[in-house]
Design an enzyme around this catalytic site. Structure first.
Site, mmCIF file in Angstrom:
data_model
loop_
_atom_site.group_PDB
_atom_site.id
_atom_site.type_symbol
_atom_site.label_atom_id
_atom_site.label_comp_id
_atom_site.label_asym_id
_atom_site.label_seq_id
_atom_site.Cartn_x
_atom_site.Cartn_y
_atom_site.Cartn_z
ATOM 1 N N GLY A 42 -20.778 9.005 1.012
ATOM 2 C CA GLY A 42 -19.431 9.068 1.466
ATOM 3 C C GLY A 42 -18.470 7.845 0.758
ATOM 4 C CG HIS A 97 -15.832 -0.787 -0.826
ATOM 5 N ND1 HIS A 97 -16.062 0.297 -1.769
ATOM 6 C CD2 HIS A 97 -15.735 0.086 0.123
ATOM 7 C CE1 HIS A 97 -16.099 1.460 -1.380
ATOM 8 N NE2 HIS A 97 -15.773 1.467 -0.052
ATOM 9 C CG ASP A 120 -9.486 1.312 4.510
ATOM 10 O OD1 ASP A 120 -10.818 1.112 4.133
ATOM 11 O OD2 ASP A 120 -8.650 2.317 4.572
HETATM 12 P P1 AMP Z 1 -15.433 4.430 0.913
HETATM 13 O O1 AMP Z 1 -15.249 5.692 1.241
HETATM 14 O O2 AMP Z 1 -16.582 3.458 1.624
HETATM 15 O O3 AMP Z 1 -15.521 4.403 -0.714
HETATM 16 O O4 AMP Z 1 -14.244 3.625 1.263
HETATM 17 C C1 AMP Z 1 -12.914 3.463 0.410
HETATM 18 C C2 AMP Z 1 -11.897 3.000 1.403
HETATM 19 O O5 AMP Z 1 -10.810 2.341 0.648
HETATM 20 C C3 AMP Z 1 -11.300 4.027 2.137
HETATM 21 O O6 AMP Z 1 -11.557 3.443 3.458
HETATM 22 C C4 AMP Z 1 -9.712 4.180 1.848
HETATM 23 O O7 AMP Z 1 -9.033 4.084 3.047
HETATM 24 C C5 AMP Z 1 -9.626 2.593 1.206
HETATM 25 N N1 AMP Z 1 -8.512 2.466 0.324
HETATM 26 C C6 AMP Z 1 -8.581 3.432 -0.692
HETATM 27 N N2 AMP Z 1 -7.210 3.014 -1.301
HETATM 28 C C7 AMP Z 1 -6.836 1.819 -0.913
HETATM 29 C C8 AMP Z 1 -5.645 0.860 -1.098
HETATM 30 N N3 AMP Z 1 -5.039 0.996 -1.975
HETATM 31 N N4 AMP Z 1 -5.665 -0.044 -0.202
HETATM 32 C C9 AMP Z 1 -6.614 -0.459 0.877
HETATM 33 N N5 AMP Z 1 -7.641 0.571 0.897
HETATM 34 C C10 AMP Z 1 -7.799 1.416 0.214
#
Ligand code: AMP
Ligand code: ZN
Length: 114
Positions: A93, A100, A30
């Site tokens: 959220g 994922h 992440d």
């Molecule tokens: P969610 O809130 O469950 O949709 O989680 C989305 C996650 O994706 C968050 O923890 C972000 O930090 C992560 N995220 C967003 N963009 C990227 C990226 N380019 N590379 C890695 N993680 C990411």
């Protein structure tokens, strides 16, 4: 999906710190870790949310979870464990609308559920 950030990561259009990849999934760190170990396990197939999972994709998500626990152990979390999280849609959220699984580990997370 052309406007999906995880599809772009899967396509190699946006860089990621990969932990594992095969023809149906990608596991990567992440970008904003909230624990010493924080990675995401993502199916390559674009599925908006766990709330839109079709029965035919259930085996894929089973394999994704199996791989996620393998990587969690490789990351040193076998003994003390951690937390697997799937946020679903707005009240859950979910900010990236590509299904994922988060894994958080490497510190005690307590009983707080968010
Ligand atoms: P969610 O809130 O469950 O949709 O989680 C989305 C996650 O994706 C968050 O923890 C972000 O930090 C992560 N995220 C967003 N963009 C990227 C990226 N380019 N590379 C890695 N993680 C990411
Ligand atoms: Zn996507």
């Amino acid at each position: 999906m052309s406007d999906c950030i995880f599809c772009k990561i899967i396509a190699g259009e946006i860089p990621s710190k990969k932990l594992y990849e095969d023809d149906e999934m990608l596991v990567f760190h992440d970008i904003k870790p909230v624990a010493p170990v924080h990675f995401l396990a993502v199916p390559k197939k674009h599925i908006n949310s766990l709330l839109e999972l079709e029965e035919a994709d259930a085996p894929l998500i089973g394999r994704l979870l199996h791989k996620a626990q393998e990587i969690a152990k490789q990351q040193g979390c076998e003994e003390k464990g951690g937390r697997f999280i799937i946020n679903a849609k707005s009240d859950g959220g979910q900010t990236v609308n590509h299904l994922h699984v988060h894994f958080l580990g490497g510190r005690a997370l307590g009983i707080r559920i968010c």
